[in-house]
Design a protein around this motif. Sequence first.
Motif, PDB file in Angstrom:
ATOM      1  N   VAL A   1       0.839  -1.199   0.000  1.00 22.83           N
ATOM      2  CA  VAL A   1       0.000   0.000   0.000  1.00 22.83           C
ATOM      3  C   VAL A   1       0.876   1.252   0.000  1.00 22.83           C
ATOM      4  O   VAL A   1       0.619   2.201  -0.735  1.00 22.83           O
ATOM      5  CB  VAL A   1      -0.937  -0.016   1.240  1.00 22.83           C
TER       6      VAL A   1
ATOM      7  N   VAL B   1      -7.676   6.634  -1.450  1.00 20.11           N
ATOM      8  CA  VAL B   1      -8.189   5.351  -0.948  1.00 20.11           C
ATOM      9  C   VAL B   1      -7.054   4.561  -0.290  1.00 20.11           C
ATOM     10  O   VAL B   1      -7.200   4.035   0.814  1.00 20.11           O
ATOM     11  CB  VAL B   1      -8.817   4.528  -2.098  1.00 20.11           C
ATOM     12  N   PHE B   2      -5.894   4.509  -0.965  1.00 19.71           N
ATOM     13  CA  PHE B   2      -4.752   3.779  -0.401  1.00 19.71           C
ATOM     14  C   PHE B   2      -4.325   4.372   0.936  1.00 19.71           C
ATOM     15  O   PHE B   2      -3.979   3.654   1.869  1.00 19.71           O
ATOM     16  CB  PHE B   2      -3.569   3.806  -1.373  1.00 19.71           C
TER      17      PHE B   2
ATOM     18  N   GLN C   1      -6.161   5.909   3.086  1.00 23.93           N
ATOM     19  CA  GLN C   1      -7.121   5.538   4.137  1.00 23.93           C
ATOM     20  C   GLN C   1      -6.954   4.081   4.529  1.00 23.93           C
ATOM     21  O   GLN C   1      -7.036   3.726   5.706  1.00 23.93           O
ATOM     22  CB  GLN C   1      -8.545   5.787   3.654  1.00 23.93           C
ATOM     23  N   ILE C   2      -6.702   3.217   3.526  1.00 18.74           N
ATOM     24  CA  ILE C   2      -6.489   1.792   3.820  1.00 18.74           C
ATOM     25  C   ILE C   2      -5.264   1.650   4.713  1.00 18.74           C
ATOM     26  O   ILE C   2      -5.278   0.924   5.711  1.00 18.74           O
ATOM     27  CB  ILE C   2      -6.308   0.978   2.518  1.00 18.74           C
TER      28      ILE C   2
ATOM     29  N   LEU D   1      -6.110   2.720   8.269  1.00 17.14           N
ATOM     30  CA  LEU D   1      -6.988   1.764   8.955  1.00 17.14           C
ATOM     31  C   LEU D   1      -6.255   0.476   9.307  1.00 17.14           C
ATOM     32  O   LEU D   1      -6.357  -0.035  10.417  1.00 17.14           O
ATOM     33  CB  LEU D   1      -8.189   1.432   8.053  1.00 17.14           C
ATOM     34  N   ARG D   2      -5.485  -0.055   8.349  1.00 18.88           N
ATOM     35  CA  ARG D   2      -4.826  -1.342   8.579  1.00 18.88           C
ATOM     36  C   ARG D   2      -3.676  -1.218   9.575  1.00 18.88           C
ATOM     37  O   ARG D   2      -3.442  -2.109  10.364  1.00 18.88           O
ATOM     38  CB  ARG D   2      -4.328  -1.940   7.255  1.00 18.88           C
TER      39      ARG D   2
ATOM     40  N   ASP E   1      -3.491   0.811  12.060  1.00 21.66           N
ATOM     41  CA  ASP E   1      -4.073   0.902  13.381  1.00 21.66           C
ATOM     42  C   ASP E   1      -4.586  -0.463  13.834  1.00 21.66           C
ATOM     43  O   ASP E   1      -4.430  -0.859  14.987  1.00 21.66           O
ATOM     44  CB  ASP E   1      -5.217   1.925  13.361  1.00 21.66           C
TER      45      ASP E   1
END
Lengths: 58, 697
Positions: B185, B495-496, B498-499, B502-503, B505
């Motif tokens: 990512v 988008v990347f 945000q991914i 999220l991941r 964390d």
Amino acid sequence: MESAEPKRMQIEKLLADVDEDTRRVVIDLFKLEQEMLYMSQPYGIVEDVVARIKEIVK
Amino acid sequence: MKLRSLTVENFRQFYGRCSLHFSASDEKNVTVFYGANGAGKTTLLNAFTWCLYGEFTPAFENAAHIVNERAWNEAASGTEVPCKVIAEFDHEDRKYMVQRNTIHKKISSAEPQVVRDAELSLDITDESGRTTRGKTAADTINQILPARLSNFFFFDGERIENLVKPDAYKEIEDAIKTILGLEVVERAIKHLGAASKKLEAELREVATPETQKFIDEKQDMEKSRETKLLDKEKLGKNLDALKREQELIESKLRNLQEAKKLQEKRDRLVKEFSENQESVGAVRKEIARRTSRQGYLAFTKGLFDGVISTLESHRQKGEIPSPMKRQFVEDLLKSGECICGTALQDGSEAFQKVKNWKDRAGLADVEEAWTRLCAQAEESQRIREELFRFLQERGGTLAKLTATQTFLREQINEVGAELGATESEEVRKLEDRRHTIEQEAEDHKKQVWGLDREIEALGDEIKRKENQIQASQAQEMREKKAKMRVQAAKKAREVFEQILRLRTDDVRLQLDERIKKTYAKISYKAYVPTLNEQFHLELSKAVGLEDETVAKGTGENQILSLSFVGALADLARQRVAEAKEGGRSGHSIGFQGGIYPIVMDSPFGSLDENYRDQVAAAIPLLAPQVVVFVTKSQGLGVVRERFATRIGRESVITYFTHKSDAAEEDIVLDARGYPYIRRSQNAFEWASLTEVTGGKR
């Protein structure tokens, strides 16, 4: 501990909420980056990314 | 990945060929190597990292000279001296043999001629026994155990405690990202940034002059933002270094008789100050929350009174509530009879009188609305008054807290002044330096704050510019298409990002849970470790109802760091299972995890016996295969007792010293002596290996 599940769902929702072109770029680039991840020759990857975007957004 | 053997040839202390073999048993999963200081324990750890990644650990001195001195001196001019390391391991039903080879040719001049420089080769044997030479050796090794993670699996035990220090935060963050395949990512984000620039360059060529102008302006802003981000990163590193130096000075002051009391007083005051600061923050947050929810009520002065008094005046006039409902009058007229029994004939006087009531009668829903409004007005009035009471009360609390803060600040300054005026020159100098550091740190913080504002403003400006580019009327199809591509790249990047957030964390929380479990198993102290959002490993203890961060000593740091390594190994194992399960969104990408050994040099360092006991009990549980290098004094006694049921193989590194007066020593294992230190029979110091037989095996 906070559950990891809602975060996965957030990612899925994130992908569901974007337009088709963006979603395809994201999924396609995941695959491309994965293929290239451990290659010692990083040259040309940006050109590949540009080419994929052009292919998707016609 | 299960290690089978490591062979070194003319590598630093090891003259000729020496092979190390490791226990592959699941039950007896520990392999121990005993060696004196300087015998070659760190060299063997570095033999792994050099062989697999071509790199050395920070503790490996003089890394440019890896060829064994004796082999080099004995070689005749014109001959080649090989220096190599071969690592053999199993991974997912295949056998791997990695070889790194350096060959120096001895020529008459002083400098050796390099024939081969750290050349890497890899042979893979599959289940059927067929061996092939790997074409991309480095890539394959990286796929099995990424270099970014290797520091956590091959490490110098004496330095492992550094994991809990500020220098390591980035390393921890990177490891977390790697373990969950987030490198993919991160790379996508980076490459999309570069791709966007290329696409924008293409757009610029086909764009109208107005769009071109916007693109140029946006690119200038992006450059400026990148520079500021770099400046901020540099300042952050400087701040960490200043913080470390300040901690060091304060620790020195605590140990100096002349400064001890004052420093301890300052410690207490600083603690109080920081608690006070937290309380100020909490009260401010409370005020902000309440104001954002009910702040509008401040602008409703007179409104509720007006509503209530209007309603009251209608009530006094008897209009509200109405004595009767319109529907009731209509029903009477329809039925042709009044409640008093009088007939109500259309056109009669009685009919007309009752009909007149219809206009005066109230509509039920209007009346209900009025009643509700009245209740709401009263309630809102009450909340408004309560809001003012709350603001007044919290304002008072804030004023008190701020006054305390000022008082504490003055006290802290006084302690500083006292320390700066002591008779001891050493104390004065330390305090002076501490004062300078504090000012520098303050200055850095201001600069970071300023940069944050500028970066944020530039970010907003860039977004505005992007909108302008997007909005500028595209006349030609080519421009439209180019814009869509730039837009798609930009959105995909978002988008990347945000991914990634999220991941990262997500996995941080998973690691945090595992660290807590491992730590609880090892430490006898009731401390709780936390991997916080900034990837700092911290320890806290419960004080009353609150958690308080505790200062970590070497022992606690080491246990905390080992807990992190154990948690990381555990998560990597889980990733294998997840990768096999596959298919789940965002889960089957990138690094597939793995089952890894842990190789550690001197994990007991200078720990006292108590901690040594705890760490020894924990080590066999950290990974399915553990290799430990220890000195005699570190490894015997309580450590060997703890390892007793888990030792699969043991070897002794015999150190041949060139000091002619050195005392020779043996190490006794299971009632049998093994040569530990011997006097060299030549001018060189070197090492050899002897495997311990019988006993624990």
